[in-house]
Design an enzyme around this catalytic site. Sequence first.
Site, PDB file in Angstrom:
ATOM      1  CE  LYS A   1      14.668  55.011 120.529  1.00 19.30           C
ATOM      2  NZ  LYS A   1      14.854  55.928 119.706  1.00 19.30           N
TER       3      LYS A   1
ATOM      4  CE  LYS B   1      14.883  48.359 118.509  1.00 24.41           C
ATOM      5  NZ  LYS B   1      14.575  48.552 117.502  1.00 24.41           N
TER       6      LYS B   1
ATOM      7  CE  LYS C   1      19.873  52.975 114.843  1.00 23.19           C
ATOM      8  NZ  LYS C   1      20.037  53.132 114.017  1.00 23.19           N
TER       9      LYS C   1
END
Length: 333
Positions: free
Chosen positions: A115, A197, A200
């Site tokens: 992130k 993976k 969203k």
Amino acid sequence: MQKDKKILYSAVQPTNSLTIGNYIGAVKNFVALQEEYDCIYAIANMHAITVRQDPAQLRRNTLSLLALYIACGVDPEKCVLYLQSHVHEHAELAWALNTFTYVGEMERMTQFKDKSARHADNINMGLMDYPVLMAADILLYQTDVVPVGVDQRQHLEITRDIAIRFNNAYSPTFTVPEGLFMKVGAKIGDLLDPAKKMSKSSENLNGTVFMSDDRDTIMRKFRRAVTDSEACVKYDPETKPGVSNLLSIYSVFTGKSMEECEREFEGKGYGDFKAAVGEAVADSLAPVQAEQARLLEDRQYLDGVLKAGAANAARRAGRTLAKVYKKIGFYQI
Ligand code: ATP
Ligand code: LTN
């Protein structure tokens, strides 16, 4: 109080609409587990703000996730369903646990590194502290079991380390939780890049199927899914990651075993296979979407669920926090 049942805790962040990866890896299992365990499910809005959120959108996503939980079959009469920010004990325990967590440990977390790379302009302290807040979530409720996708395994490990560290420094205070990882669907891959993976927050959302996608969008995304050149529908994640990912999705949405699914597509081409997976997903999501929309019209009911959930959660969390404050030497009046 259901003392005979083990305590189970999990949470989902109200960021964006959920993907079928979130559904398969988390929410779907929450429904099955509520019979067997004393379940507590949260909407982790305090985790969500570690990445910049639009306030109006965050509010909308919160109610939308609550309605989705219920539409999928999570029953507020059977479990505790609440919003993280409604229970102030989370922030308070996280602060105390911060002093039992090392900076180096947090810097090594895979999700933090990912992130940080994706949000290089906003590497805030909250992003780094995310696992400690998650540990506080779990430990506040004396949780035995935490069902999550494999992407959260590292965070669960650190939760256990922190619990053990605290218990050793004082006396047994926290239950040391176990992870619960499902065999099929613990990691649903992106349809265009199955090694990654399904997320969203990918740059290319054509490989991500949202719970809110309509039938045409779902069919289009599956039609474009990456497979291989073998024309053989077999489950083998190593050599056939694309086809295996689609088989996992099909198996979960139809409730059929992997063998049954393989047999069904024997001798059939990938075109038919991908269309069948798309149909199965669209058919399963249609009633969930309708029920979610109906619930979103009933704000009074949703607020009532949150109010009851927060009261229940706060009572349980308060007991643990009081114990912690006493042990660390906070003067009590
Ligand atoms: P993002 O996709 O934006 O990185 P996230 O979906 O991982 O975020 P959460 O909303 O908190 O973050 O995830 C909720 C749950 O869904 C977690 O238990 C997580 O392990 C699970 N999950 C997320 N993606 C997948 C996936 N592709 N396959 C299986 N489980 C998943
Ligand atoms: N970080 C989690 C969401 C989450 C969670 C938790 C999961 C926040 N607090 C406590 C389990 C237990 C994620 O799934 N991305």
